[in-house]
Design a protein around this motif. Sequence first.
Motif, PDB file in Angstrom:
ATOM      1  N   MET B  25       0.807  -1.216   0.000  1.00 25.36           N
ATOM      2  CA  MET B  25       0.000   0.000   0.000  1.00 25.36           C
ATOM      3  C   MET B  25       0.845   1.273   0.000  1.00 25.36           C
ATOM      4  SD  MET B  25      -3.163  -0.375  -0.223  1.00 25.36           S
ATOM      5  CE  MET B  25      -3.779   1.209   0.282  1.00 25.36           C
ATOM      6  N   CYS B  26       1.968   1.257   0.737  1.00 24.37           N
ATOM      7  CA  CYS B  26       2.730   2.503   0.908  1.00 24.37           C
ATOM      8  C   CYS B  26       3.167   3.045  -0.437  1.00 24.37           C
ATOM      9  CB  CYS B  26       3.957   2.279   1.761  1.00 24.37           C
ATOM     10  SG  CYS B  26       3.571   1.584   3.345  1.00 24.37           S
ATOM     11  N   SER B  27       3.833   2.191  -1.220  1.00 26.71           N
ATOM     12  CA  SER B  27       4.310   2.695  -2.500  1.00 26.71           C
ATOM     13  C   SER B  27       3.146   2.906  -3.462  1.00 26.71           C
ATOM     14  CB  SER B  27       5.356   1.761  -3.104  1.00 26.71           C
ATOM     15  OG  SER B  27       5.208   0.468  -2.629  1.00 26.71           O
ATOM     16  N   PHE B  28       2.075   2.125  -3.267  1.00 27.08           N
ATOM     17  CA  PHE B  28       0.877   2.300  -4.093  1.00 27.08           C
ATOM     18  C   PHE B  28       0.332   3.718  -3.933  1.00 27.08           C
ATOM     19  CE2 PHE B  28      -3.825   2.050  -4.098  1.00 27.08           C
ATOM     20  CZ  PHE B  28      -4.036   1.636  -5.397  1.00 27.08           C
ATOM     21  N   LEU B  29       0.206   4.177  -2.682  1.00 29.29           N
ATOM     22  CA  LEU B  29      -0.348   5.511  -2.446  1.00 29.29           C
ATOM     23  C   LEU B  29       0.605   6.602  -2.912  1.00 29.29           C
ATOM     24  CD1 LEU B  29      -1.908   5.034   1.067  1.00 29.29           C
ATOM     25  CD2 LEU B  29      -3.103   5.346  -1.069  1.00 29.29           C
ATOM     26  N   SER B  32       1.060   6.258  -7.200  1.00 29.49           N
ATOM     27  CA  SER B  32      -0.050   6.199  -8.163  1.00 29.49           C
ATOM     28  C   SER B  32      -0.519   7.566  -8.651  1.00 29.49           C
ATOM     29  CB  SER B  32      -1.222   5.413  -7.575  1.00 29.49           C
ATOM     30  OG  SER B  32      -1.760   6.112  -6.476  1.00 29.49           O
ATOM     31  N   LYS B  33       0.262   8.616  -8.426  1.00 27.74           N
ATOM     32  CA  LYS B  33      -0.164   9.921  -8.926  1.00 27.74           C
ATOM     33  C   LYS B  33       0.012  10.031 -10.429  1.00 27.74           C
ATOM     34  CE  LYS B  33       0.538  12.449  -4.694  1.00 27.74           C
ATOM     35  NZ  LYS B  33       1.637  12.829  -3.825  1.00 27.74           N
ATOM     36  N   LYS B  34       1.001   9.295 -10.968  1.00 29.40           N
ATOM     37  CA  LYS B  34       1.287   9.411 -12.401  1.00 29.40           C
ATOM     38  C   LYS B  34       1.229   8.043 -13.056  1.00 29.40           C
ATOM     39  CE  LYS B  34       4.197  13.381 -13.254  1.00 29.40           C
ATOM     40  NZ  LYS B  34       5.610  13.755 -13.286  1.00 29.40           N
ATOM     41  N   VAL B  35       0.682   7.985 -14.290  1.00 27.90           N
ATOM     42  CA  VAL B  35       0.503   6.695 -14.949  1.00 27.90           C
ATOM     43  C   VAL B  35       1.847   6.089 -15.340  1.00 27.90           C
ATOM     44  CG1 VAL B  35      -0.548   5.497 -16.871  1.00 27.90           C
ATOM     45  CG2 VAL B  35      -1.767   7.355 -15.779  1.00 27.90           C
ATOM     46  N   ASP B  36       2.731   6.887 -15.961  1.00 21.61           N
ATOM     47  CA  ASP B  36       3.961   6.255 -16.468  1.00 21.61           C
ATOM     48  C   ASP B  36       4.889   5.787 -15.354  1.00 21.61           C
ATOM     49  OD1 ASP B  36       4.132   8.901 -15.984  1.00 21.61           O
ATOM     50  OD2 ASP B  36       5.469   9.393 -17.636  1.00 21.61           O
ATOM     51  N   THR B  37       4.981   6.542 -14.248  1.00 22.85           N
ATOM     52  CA  THR B  37       5.828   6.045 -13.159  1.00 22.85           C
ATOM     53  C   THR B  37       5.221   4.803 -12.533  1.00 22.85           C
ATOM     54  OG1 THR B  37       4.799   7.695 -11.758  1.00 22.85           O
ATOM     55  CG2 THR B  37       7.035   8.141 -12.459  1.00 22.85           C
ATOM     56  N   SER B  38       3.875   4.736 -12.484  1.00 19.60           N
ATOM     57  CA  SER B  38       3.306   3.549 -11.851  1.00 19.60           C
ATOM     58  C   SER B  38       3.484   2.320 -12.735  1.00 19.60           C
ATOM     59  CB  SER B  38       1.850   3.754 -11.463  1.00 19.60           C
ATOM     60  OG  SER B  38       1.123   4.271 -12.511  1.00 19.60           O
ATOM     61  N   ILE B  39       3.493   2.508 -14.067  1.00 25.76           N
ATOM     62  CA  ILE B  39       3.799   1.363 -14.940  1.00 25.76           C
ATOM     63  C   ILE B  39       5.230   0.896 -14.675  1.00 25.76           C
ATOM     64  CG2 ILE B  39       4.128   0.631 -17.339  1.00 25.76           C
ATOM     65  CD1 ILE B  39       1.852   2.452 -18.111  1.00 25.76           C
ATOM     66  N   GLY B  40       6.159   1.848 -14.556  1.00 22.08           N
ATOM     67  CA  GLY B  40       7.562   1.508 -14.290  1.00 22.08           C
ATOM     68  C   GLY B  40       7.698   0.725 -13.002  1.00 22.08           C
ATOM     69  N   LEU B  41       7.083   1.241 -11.946  1.00 22.47           N
ATOM     70  CA  LEU B  41       7.192   0.556 -10.654  1.00 22.47           C
ATOM     71  C   LEU B  41       6.513  -0.807 -10.711  1.00 22.47           C
ATOM     72  CD1 LEU B  41       8.134   0.823  -7.734  1.00 22.47           C
ATOM     73  CD2 LEU B  41       5.872   1.586  -7.157  1.00 22.47           C
ATOM     74  N   GLY B  42       5.379  -0.879 -11.415  1.00 16.22           N
ATOM     75  CA  GLY B  42       4.671  -2.148 -11.543  1.00 16.22           C
ATOM     76  C   GLY B  42       5.541  -3.221 -12.168  1.00 16.22           C
ATOM     77  N   PHE B  43       6.239  -2.863 -13.256  1.00 14.10           N
ATOM     78  CA  PHE B  43       7.101  -3.853 -13.896  1.00 14.10           C
ATOM     79  C   PHE B  43       8.268  -4.233 -12.998  1.00 14.10           C
ATOM     80  CE2 PHE B  43       4.943  -2.786 -17.888  1.00 14.10           C
ATOM     81  CZ  PHE B  43       4.672  -4.076 -18.301  1.00 14.10           C
ATOM     82  N   ALA B  44       8.800  -3.257 -12.268  1.00 16.04           N
ATOM     83  CA  ALA B  44       9.894  -3.570 -11.352  1.00 16.04           C
ATOM     84  C   ALA B  44       9.427  -4.563 -10.289  1.00 16.04           C
ATOM     85  CB  ALA B  44      10.418  -2.298 -10.706  1.00 16.04           C
ATOM     86  N   GLY B 153      -0.854  -8.698 -10.723  1.00 15.62           N
ATOM     87  CA  GLY B 153      -2.020  -8.140 -10.054  1.00 15.62           C
ATOM     88  C   GLY B 153      -1.718  -6.773  -9.470  1.00 15.62           C
ATOM     89  N   TRP B 154      -0.545  -6.638  -8.905  1.00 14.49           N
ATOM     90  CA  TRP B 154      -0.141  -5.366  -8.312  1.00 14.49           C
ATOM     91  C   TRP B 154      -0.041  -4.293  -9.381  1.00 14.49           C
ATOM     92  CZ3 TRP B 154       3.450  -1.479  -7.591  1.00 14.49           C
ATOM     93  CH2 TRP B 154       3.414  -0.845  -6.348  1.00 14.49           C
ATOM     94  N   LEU B 155       0.590  -4.668 -10.524  1.00 14.57           N
ATOM     95  CA  LEU B 155       0.715  -3.725 -11.648  1.00 14.57           C
ATOM     96  C   LEU B 155      -0.665  -3.262 -12.103  1.00 14.57           C
ATOM     97  CD1 LEU B 155       2.574  -2.611 -14.157  1.00 14.57           C
ATOM     98  CD2 LEU B 155       1.574  -4.534 -15.324  1.00 14.57           C
ATOM     99  N   LEU B 156      -1.568  -4.235 -12.238  1.00 18.06           N
ATOM    100  CA  LEU B 156      -2.918  -3.916 -12.705  1.00 18.06           C
ATOM    101  C   LEU B 156      -3.587  -2.927 -11.758  1.00 18.06           C
ATOM    102  CD1 LEU B 156      -4.616  -4.977 -15.025  1.00 18.06           C
ATOM    103  CD2 LEU B 156      -5.711  -6.530 -13.431  1.00 18.06           C
ATOM    104  N   ALA B 157      -3.460  -3.190 -10.446  1.00 20.56           N
ATOM    105  CA  ALA B 157      -4.112  -2.324  -9.465  1.00 20.56           C
ATOM    106  C   ALA B 157      -3.529  -0.923  -9.494  1.00 20.56           C
ATOM    107  CB  ALA B 157      -3.977  -2.927  -8.071  1.00 20.56           C
ATOM    108  N   ILE B 158      -2.202  -0.813  -9.548  1.00 17.45           N
ATOM    109  CA  ILE B 158      -1.610   0.523  -9.449  1.00 17.45           C
ATOM    110  C   ILE B 158      -1.857   1.319 -10.733  1.00 17.45           C
ATOM    111  CG2 ILE B 158       0.760  -0.039 -10.178  1.00 17.45           C
ATOM    112  CD1 ILE B 158       1.708   1.939  -8.085  1.00 17.45           C
ATOM    113  N   VAL B 159      -1.857   0.629 -11.893  1.00 15.50           N
ATOM    114  CA  VAL B 159      -2.100   1.366 -13.130  1.00 15.50           C
ATOM    115  C   VAL B 159      -3.553   1.832 -13.195  1.00 15.50           C
ATOM    116  CG1 VAL B 159      -2.127   1.202 -15.629  1.00 15.50           C
ATOM    117  CG2 VAL B 159      -0.220   0.285 -14.381  1.00 15.50           C
ATOM    118  N   SER B 160      -4.487   0.971 -12.741  1.00 16.50           N
ATOM    119  CA  SER B 160      -5.887   1.434 -12.738  1.00 16.50           C
ATOM    120  C   SER B 160      -6.044   2.634 -11.828  1.00 16.50           C
ATOM    121  CB  SER B 160      -6.860   0.349 -12.271  1.00 16.50           C
ATOM    122  OG  SER B 160      -6.297  -0.896 -12.336  1.00 16.50           O
TER     123      SER B 160
END
Lengths: 208, 202
Positions: B25-29, B32-44, B153-160
């Motif tokens: 949750m911590c990094s999710f919150l 998740s302000k920006k789409v491209d950074t959250s895709i990056g973090l999701g893949f990581a 699943g995490w990537l999906l949640a953070i990108v949505s």
Amino acid sequence: MALLDKKSKKAFSDPLMSNNPISLQVLGICSALAVTVKMDTAVVMSLAVIFVLAVSNTVIALLRKMIPGKVRIIVQLSVIASMVVFIDLVLKAYFYDMSKQLSVFVGLIITNCIIMGRAEAFAMQNGPWRSLLDGIGNGIGYGGILIGVAFFRELLGSGTFYGIQIIPDSFYAAGYENMGLMVLSPGAFIILGLIVWAQRLIANIEEE
Amino acid sequence: MEHYISLITKAVFVENILLAYFLGMCSFLAISKKVDTSIGLGFAVIFVLTITAPTNWAMNKYFLQDGALAWAGFPDVNLSFLNFIVFISVIAAMVQLVEMILDKFSPTLYQSLGIFLPLIAVNCSILGGSLFLVEREYTLLESTVFGFGSGLGWLLAIVSMASIRYRLRYSNVPSHLRGVGITMLLTGLLSIAFMSFGGIQL
């Protein structure tokens, strides 16, 4: 130096309300929500976090002059992890049912961002006594929110408080039903969102 | 094969590591302000989970479990109390290793994932994944599939969530609810949406 001078008092009291770790610094939510279906798990979890936070803060504050800057994260992690192992073993030995219910979430205290965050932001710069107070303060601030969420989830979801039935039978007879949503994970998110809202309204803190 | 597909569907949708177990949750919150950074973090996260899950499985099987050290001649030794410390060190070491390898062999990938990798060592979903696979007694292949599925699943949640928050800029949210408050409420709604996958059995 008095035991509770102004700065020490601030270290203890700030995290309770105006700088609460969960609702304002937004740290440590990971392990917070899963254990809030019932009051008893939330209370045990809060006590565990208060203990780990207080001890790890003190130990790191004592060691702060000896820890080389480059490996400080690893040192902090090992101090925290040892405390968590201690808690886990105590729970397994004396409260076996509770440790089964908390399952992996005791272990996840290690990655609870509050503990790392306080170690890095406070204990590395301050003396052991003040760090201990800061640790206890943050722990209580965290536990307060956790118990608040658990209170509403248990009351609305199961109609009980600490396992004791609160909603009278006559309500159920009149057609009242427990809110099944509260027991499931969305309930936790929504209750926490509302609590954060209420607290920011009281402390009058706005974002952006 | 079907067993693994069912496992992956379960990890991505039914028991989403973020929306059902609240992990990461911590990094999710924060991210998740920006789409491209959250895709990056999701893949990581996918990357690191897929690597650490089998590694920690092996650690548990050959070093920590009761009787795991029989191959070294210590059949009575049970080191399972060390699992938290070992897992977190493996994760920290893996993250460091991945960072160095990426830096050497794929500078472009390193550029895009680089800043997120250190963050991941303290992402609860990674340690949570390792602890779950011990608790549920998965095999090596199951652990790898589970690790990958949880990451997905995490990537999906953070990108949505990032896309929802992007749209949120145009809405008039009460001022004290902005930031964490509204994000938590939205996560709740997202989590309800994911619960509709609950009945799926493959």
